[in-house]
Scaffold this motif. Sequence first.
Motif, PDB file in Angstrom:
ATOM      1  N   LYS A   1       0.974  -1.194  -0.102  1.00 26.41           N
ATOM      2  CA  LYS A   1       0.016  -0.050   0.117  1.00 26.41           C
ATOM      3  C   LYS A   1       0.867   1.149  -0.033  1.00 26.41           C
ATOM      4  CE  LYS A   1      -3.831  -2.161   2.452  1.00 26.41           C
ATOM      5  NZ  LYS A   1      -4.498  -1.888   3.821  1.00 26.41           N
ATOM      6  N   PRO A   2       0.476   2.552  -0.433  1.00 30.22           N
ATOM      7  CA  PRO A   2       0.865   3.668  -0.427  1.00 30.22           C
ATOM      8  C   PRO A   2       1.479   3.996   1.024  1.00 30.22           C
ATOM      9  CG  PRO A   2      -0.793   3.580  -2.109  1.00 30.22           C
ATOM     10  CD  PRO A   2      -1.089   2.618  -0.985  1.00 30.22           C
ATOM     11  N   GLY A   3       2.533   4.764   1.126  1.00 35.29           N
ATOM     12  CA  GLY A   3       3.074   5.235   2.383  1.00 35.29           C
ATOM     13  C   GLY A   3       2.268   6.264   2.702  1.00 35.29           C
ATOM     14  N   LEU A   4       2.584   6.632   4.142  1.00 34.06           N
ATOM     15  CA  LEU A   4       1.802   8.137   4.497  1.00 34.06           C
ATOM     16  C   LEU A   4       2.428   9.295   3.718  1.00 34.06           C
ATOM     17  CD1 LEU A   4       2.085   7.751   8.393  1.00 34.06           C
ATOM     18  CD2 LEU A   4       0.101   7.261   6.868  1.00 34.06           C
ATOM     19  N   THR A   5       3.442   9.241   3.201  1.00 33.12           N
ATOM     20  CA  THR A   5       4.096  10.382   2.473  1.00 33.12           C
ATOM     21  C   THR A   5       3.843  10.274   0.848  1.00 33.12           C
ATOM     22  OG1 THR A   5       6.214   9.290   2.231  1.00 33.12           O
ATOM     23  CG2 THR A   5       5.667  10.803   4.237  1.00 33.12           C
ATOM     24  N   ALA A   6       3.070   9.353   0.496  1.00 34.03           N
ATOM     25  CA  ALA A   6       2.816   9.088  -0.868  1.00 34.03           C
ATOM     26  C   ALA A   6       1.978  10.268  -1.392  1.00 34.03           C
ATOM     27  CB  ALA A   6       2.183   7.755  -1.292  1.00 34.03           C
ATOM     28  N   PRO A   7       2.124  10.714  -2.684  1.00 30.55           N
ATOM     29  CA  PRO A   7       1.270  11.651  -3.281  1.00 30.55           C
ATOM     30  C   PRO A   7      -0.141  11.296  -3.151  1.00 30.55           C
ATOM     31  CG  PRO A   7       3.134  11.208  -4.860  1.00 30.55           C
ATOM     32  CD  PRO A   7       2.990  10.157  -3.652  1.00 30.55           C
TER      33      PRO A   7
ATOM     34  N   LYS B   1      -6.666   3.305  -4.696  1.00 27.17           N
ATOM     35  CA  LYS B   1      -7.824   2.693  -4.333  1.00 27.17           C
ATOM     36  C   LYS B   1      -8.825   2.055  -5.602  1.00 27.17           C
ATOM     37  CE  LYS B   1      -8.530   6.148  -0.748  1.00 27.17           C
ATOM     38  NZ  LYS B   1      -9.494   7.486  -0.348  1.00 27.17           N
ATOM     39  N   GLN B   2      -8.531   2.285  -6.752  1.00 34.07           N
ATOM     40  CA  GLN B   2      -9.109   1.856  -7.863  1.00 34.07           C
ATOM     41  C   GLN B   2      -8.554   0.508  -8.373  1.00 34.07           C
ATOM     42  OE1 GLN B   2     -11.681   3.651  -9.241  1.00 34.07           O
ATOM     43  NE2 GLN B   2     -11.158   5.313  -7.509  1.00 34.07           N
ATOM     44  N   LEU B   3      -7.774   0.123  -7.728  1.00 30.32           N
ATOM     45  CA  LEU B   3      -7.235  -1.249  -8.115  1.00 30.32           C
ATOM     46  C   LEU B   3      -7.850  -2.436  -7.388  1.00 30.32           C
ATOM     47  CD1 LEU B   3      -3.320  -0.704  -8.024  1.00 30.32           C
ATOM     48  CD2 LEU B   3      -4.816  -0.495 -10.062  1.00 30.32           C
ATOM     49  N   ASN B   4      -8.632  -2.148  -6.233  1.00 31.51           N
ATOM     50  CA  ASN B   4      -9.555  -3.122  -5.653  1.00 31.51           C
ATOM     51  C   ASN B   4     -10.910  -2.550  -5.706  1.00 31.51           C
ATOM     52  OD1 ASN B   4      -7.344  -4.634  -4.067  1.00 31.51           O
ATOM     53  ND2 ASN B   4      -6.739  -2.679  -3.903  1.00 31.51           N
TER      54      ASN B   4
ATOM     55  N   LYS C   1       5.162  -0.915  -8.955  1.00 35.08           N
ATOM     56  CA  LYS C   1       5.071  -0.858  -7.679  1.00 35.08           C
ATOM     57  C   LYS C   1       3.842  -1.827  -7.087  1.00 35.08           C
ATOM     58  CE  LYS C   1       5.490   1.860  -3.748  1.00 35.08           C
ATOM     59  NZ  LYS C   1       5.747   3.164  -3.043  1.00 35.08           N
ATOM     60  N   TYR C   2       2.818  -1.250  -7.530  1.00 34.16           N
ATOM     61  CA  TYR C   2       1.502  -1.785  -7.061  1.00 34.16           C
ATOM     62  C   TYR C   2       0.649  -3.000  -7.785  1.00 34.16           C
ATOM     63  CZ  TYR C   2       1.976   2.525  -4.259  1.00 34.16           C
ATOM     64  OH  TYR C   2       2.426   3.405  -3.598  1.00 34.16           O
ATOM     65  N   MET C   3       1.383  -3.371  -8.882  1.00 35.65           N
ATOM     66  CA  MET C   3       0.391  -4.312  -9.618  1.00 35.65           C
ATOM     67  C   MET C   3       1.243  -5.474 -10.080  1.00 35.65           C
ATOM     68  SD  MET C   3      -1.641  -1.833 -12.177  1.00 35.65           S
ATOM     69  CE  MET C   3      -2.572  -3.354 -13.047  1.00 35.65           C
ATOM     70  N   GLU C   4       1.102  -6.875 -10.047  1.00 40.06           N
ATOM     71  CA  GLU C   4       1.543  -7.883 -10.689  1.00 40.06           C
ATOM     72  C   GLU C   4       1.493  -7.335 -12.079  1.00 40.06           C
ATOM     73  OE1 GLU C   4       3.198 -10.051  -9.162  1.00 40.06           O
ATOM     74  OE2 GLU C   4       2.374  -9.835  -7.134  1.00 40.06           O
ATOM     75  N   ARG C   5       2.714  -7.749 -12.784  1.00 38.28           N
ATOM     76  CA  ARG C   5       2.894  -7.314 -14.049  1.00 38.28           C
ATOM     77  C   ARG C   5       1.783  -7.878 -15.117  1.00 38.28           C
ATOM     78  NH1 ARG C   5       7.645  -6.832 -17.370  1.00 38.28           N
ATOM     79  NH2 ARG C   5       7.308  -5.484 -19.219  1.00 38.28           N
ATOM     80  N   PRO C   6       0.753  -6.897 -15.478  1.00 34.87           N
ATOM     81  CA  PRO C   6      -0.312  -7.147 -16.472  1.00 34.87           C
ATOM     82  C   PRO C   6      -0.065  -7.760 -17.656  1.00 34.87           C
ATOM     83  CG  PRO C   6       0.089  -4.544 -16.516  1.00 34.87           C
ATOM     84  CD  PRO C   6       1.090  -5.405 -15.429  1.00 34.87           C
ATOM     85  N   GLU C   7      -0.794  -8.693 -18.254  1.00 34.86           N
ATOM     86  CA  GLU C   7      -0.465  -9.242 -19.356  1.00 34.86           C
ATOM     87  C   GLU C   7      -1.484  -8.855 -20.340  1.00 34.86           C
ATOM     88  OE1 GLU C   7      -0.487 -13.496 -18.864  1.00 34.86           O
ATOM     89  OE2 GLU C   7       1.485 -13.259 -17.605  1.00 34.86           O
TER      90      GLU C   7
END
Length: 340
Positions: free
Chosen positions: A90-96, A104-107, A169-175
Amino acid sequence: MGFKVRKSIKIAPGVRLNVSSKNLGISAGVRGARVSVNTNGRTTRTLGIPGTGISHTSTTTSGRRSVSSSSTRAKPQPQPTRPVVPKKIKPGLTAPAWEKQLFKQLNGTPDAAAIHAVGQQHPMAAATAAMVEMLRVVGPSKDGDRARVLAGWLFDIGYDPSADPFITKYMERPEISIPVATGVTAEMLWDRQAMGLFVAEIEQAFGNPDRAIAIVESLEPTTIAAVSLAELYAESARWADVVDITNGLTNEDVAATFLLIQRGTALREQGYFEAAREALKEALRPRSRPVELRHLALVARGHTYFAEGKRAMARKDYERVLADDAAYPGLQEMLKAATD
């Protein structure tokens, strides 16, 4: 169009042969990037891309005196898509803020308007937002027009999904699965090359072959690109170009066999019947090639004999296919035409 693979044989590093009851597929590439090739003398195209929700199939003849029939089904049809799999991070506290919003749109159920708004409000994240929309919204919604807009823009700005920090960073490499020619499916990981092939296929499906050709010509010269380009040139009747990209071929592997069949077809279309038969003879030379591929070459040579007016010779090649596979698509029509 679809086909059921009955077996898959590794024939070289990065190259696999997929054989079904009526078709032959040649899978070539590296990890996550492969192409499956099949041809029977017709130009048949299917645009059905998991992750985008688009499916398009069309079949056209490839010859002035072709024996095979043709048909076109231009209406996009949905195909199953592979789900996007987020990583357990998950994004850290300092993430943009935009990073947290896109994450949030990935889930769950994605919100197209929210994704688009991120790109509008944060220009530096516009390309990433477009890619997330491609994977999470366009695919499930089967929106071909939107896919064309987004993918075309991403390609034009030089976007590469494999170099996007958010995606990696946040996704398994999409195919993505991209049908690039007659029965050809390139199963690839999303990267710059895949983006180009995808855009080329969707432009081709939307009736813009010139842009499709320009895009593929700009890509890295891989086996996948060569197969796609040969098919595009054939559709545009650029037979001399098909010959140019297949010059100097020897039948060293299954992919070369496919391209030799394309070369024979192009030479036939230019009226160089003897040269066409030589190319097809080379395609047929290794008897170790799978029987399905030999059938394709025999049919192509039969078409060449037919174009020369040598119907008895054409019928002989068609009958060789008949001896092995009486259910070969269009074979009865070929035999009838060679007999009349």
